[in-house]
Write an enzyme that holds these catalytic residues in place. Structure first.
Site, PDB file in Angstrom:
ATOM      1  N   HIS A 137       0.815  -1.221   0.000  1.00  0.00           N
ATOM      2  CA  HIS A 137       0.000   0.000   0.000  1.00  0.00           C
ATOM      3  C   HIS A 137       0.851   1.274   0.000  1.00  0.00           C
ATOM      4  CE1 HIS A 137       0.846   1.158   4.158  1.00  0.00           C
ATOM      5  NE2 HIS A 137       1.021  -0.139   4.328  1.00  0.00           N
ATOM      6  N   HIS A 146      12.112   0.134 -12.711  1.00  0.00           N
ATOM      7  CA  HIS A 146      11.891  -1.300 -12.951  1.00  0.00           C
ATOM      8  C   HIS A 146      12.064  -2.046 -11.633  1.00  0.00           C
ATOM      9  CE1 HIS A 146      13.438  -5.183 -15.176  1.00  0.00           C
ATOM     10  NE2 HIS A 146      12.390  -5.415 -14.411  1.00  0.00           N
TER      11      HIS A 146
HETATM   12  O1  JB2 Z   1      16.385   2.438 -29.552  1.00  0.00           O
HETATM   13  C1  JB2 Z   1      15.938   1.288 -29.693  1.00  0.00           C
HETATM   14  C2  JB2 Z   1      16.665   0.133 -29.321  1.00  0.00           C
HETATM   15  N1  JB2 Z   1      17.887  -0.068 -28.758  1.00  0.00           N
HETATM   16  C3  JB2 Z   1      18.043  -1.406 -28.624  1.00  0.00           C
HETATM   17  N2  JB2 Z   1      14.688   1.096 -30.250  1.00  0.00           N
HETATM   18  C4  JB2 Z   1      14.171  -0.163 -30.438  1.00  0.00           C
HETATM   19  N3  JB2 Z   1      12.957  -0.264 -30.994  1.00  0.00           N
HETATM   20  N4  JB2 Z   1      14.862  -1.278 -30.093  1.00  0.00           N
HETATM   21  C5  JB2 Z   1      16.071  -1.118 -29.532  1.00  0.00           C
HETATM   22  N5  JB2 Z   1      16.944  -2.039 -29.080  1.00  0.00           N
HETATM   23  C6  JB2 Z   1      16.663  -3.475 -29.106  1.00  0.00           C
HETATM   24  O2  JB2 Z   1      16.220  -3.851 -27.811  1.00  0.00           O
HETATM   25  C7  JB2 Z   1      17.839  -4.386 -29.373  1.00  0.00           C
HETATM   26  O3  JB2 Z   1      18.146  -4.483 -30.751  1.00  0.00           O
HETATM   27  C8  JB2 Z   1      17.309  -5.732 -28.818  1.00  0.00           C
HETATM   28  O4  JB2 Z   1      16.574  -6.469 -29.771  1.00  0.00           O
HETATM   29  C9  JB2 Z   1      16.358  -5.271 -27.705  1.00  0.00           C
HETATM   30  C10 JB2 Z   1      16.867  -5.614 -26.320  1.00  0.00           C
HETATM   31  O5  JB2 Z   1      16.704  -6.998 -26.145  1.00  0.00           O
HETATM   32  P1  JB2 Z   1      17.215  -7.747 -24.850  1.00  0.00           P
HETATM   33  O6  JB2 Z   1      16.616  -9.096 -24.867  1.00  0.00           O
HETATM   34  O7  JB2 Z   1      18.697  -7.610 -24.759  1.00  0.00           O
HETATM   35  O8  JB2 Z   1      16.661  -6.882 -23.632  1.00  0.00           O
HETATM   36  P2  JB2 Z   1      15.167  -6.434 -23.296  1.00  0.00           P
HETATM   37  O9  JB2 Z   1      15.222  -4.964 -23.095  1.00  0.00           O
HETATM   38  O10 JB2 Z   1      14.199  -6.978 -24.241  1.00  0.00           O
HETATM   39  O11 JB2 Z   1      14.920  -7.157 -21.897  1.00  0.00           O
HETATM   40  C11 JB2 Z   1      15.743  -6.861 -20.770  1.00  0.00           C
HETATM   41  O12 JB2 Z   1      14.935  -6.306 -19.744  1.00  0.00           O
HETATM   42  C12 JB2 Z   1      13.873  -7.171 -19.326  1.00  0.00           C
HETATM   43  C13 JB2 Z   1      13.026  -6.402 -18.340  1.00  0.00           C
HETATM   44  C14 JB2 Z   1      16.385  -8.177 -20.325  1.00  0.00           C
HETATM   45  O13 JB2 Z   1      17.311  -7.900 -19.296  1.00  0.00           O
HETATM   46  C15 JB2 Z   1      15.333  -9.132 -19.833  1.00  0.00           C
HETATM   47  O14 JB2 Z   1      15.934 -10.309 -19.303  1.00  0.00           O
HETATM   48  C16 JB2 Z   1      14.449  -8.457 -18.772  1.00  0.00           C
HETATM   49  N6  JB2 Z   1      13.407  -9.371 -18.356  1.00  0.00           N
END
Ligand code: JB2
Length: 217
Positions: A137, A146
């Protein structure tokens, strides 16, 4: 009738968000945009380009977006770009989360399965309340912070904007965690953590000041 939504990001976080959106049923992911434009599919959805395609999608009539990027500062930056182009940010709330009717949620918020958000908590724009995190709460989660899986915040805890609380973080009632601070996995926060530092352990102790350019995950 489901509303089409553009998803920004096509990594691990996007996968979870796609399934949240599918489970909710109010929106349908129409397109994925990612900095890595290698042709591929994520959970059956094609990556159609990078963020430069946003403007064109807006002209084509798409009006809703969700930024599925785990990095706090990056999520905020990309969200601002989408909003400046006229996109409305939607929330992605798992039907398996328990969100109090008196909690207040901003926009662009992700709440994963098993998360609990209790009475009169406030979750600001672009915050992530990850799998099984418990927010009691009157907590306040700042913009684009995050709270990672399994974290447990007692009542009246304040989490600053852009802060990151790692997996399994615990926080006693009323503590404040500063803007862009990072609390490492499993730490127990028993007193206030200032902005921009890395704190680890039980009780959580400040280890160092973070470089402002350090991307937080
Ligand atoms: O400026 C951007 C950009 N920079 C990187 N715009 C867009 N549209 N995409 C961007 N990216 C992309 O984010 C990268 O090319 C990559 O495909 C993606 C990041 O993927 P990753 O799996 O490394 O992290 P995530 O942000 O999807 O997830 C993180 O955070 C979550 C909360 C991980 O640490 C996860 O394990 C976690 N659960």
């Amino acid at each position: 009738m489901t509303t089409p939504v553009v998803l920004l990001g096509a990594g691990g976080h996007a996968k979870v968000v796609i399934e949240l959106i599918r489970a909710e049923g109010a929106y349908e992911v129409a397109a994925l945009l990612d900095a890595d434009t290698t042709p591929r599919q994520v959970l059956g959805l094609p990556v159609i380009g990078d963020d430069d395609r946003l403007e064109e999608l807006r002209r084509q009539g798409l009006t809703h977006a969700f930024v599925a990027l785990g990095g706090n500062a990056l999520r905020l930056k990309v969200a601002r770009k989408a909003q400046a182009l006229g996109f409305t940010l939607v929330n992605a709330i798992s039907p398996a989360a328990a969100v109090s009717p008196t909690a207040r949620l901003g926009v662009g918020v992700a709440v994963m399965a098993g998360a609990v958000i209790n009475a009169e908590a406030r979750v600001d724009d672009l915050a992530i309340v990850n799998t099984g995190a418990r927010i009691d709460h009157d907590c306040i989660l700042g913009e684009s912070c995050h709270v990672a899986p399994g974290a447990a915040l007692a009542g009246c805890v304040e989490v600053g904007r852009l802060a990151f609380l790692g997996v399994g973080t615990a926080a006693i009632p009323g503590v404040r965690i500063g803007e862009a601070a990072t609390v490492g996995a499993g730490a127990c926060v028993v007193k206030d953590i200032p902005p921009g530092v890395l704190a680890l352990g039980t009780p959580a102790r400040i280890v160092r000041t973070l470089d402002v350019r350090e991307e937080q995950k």
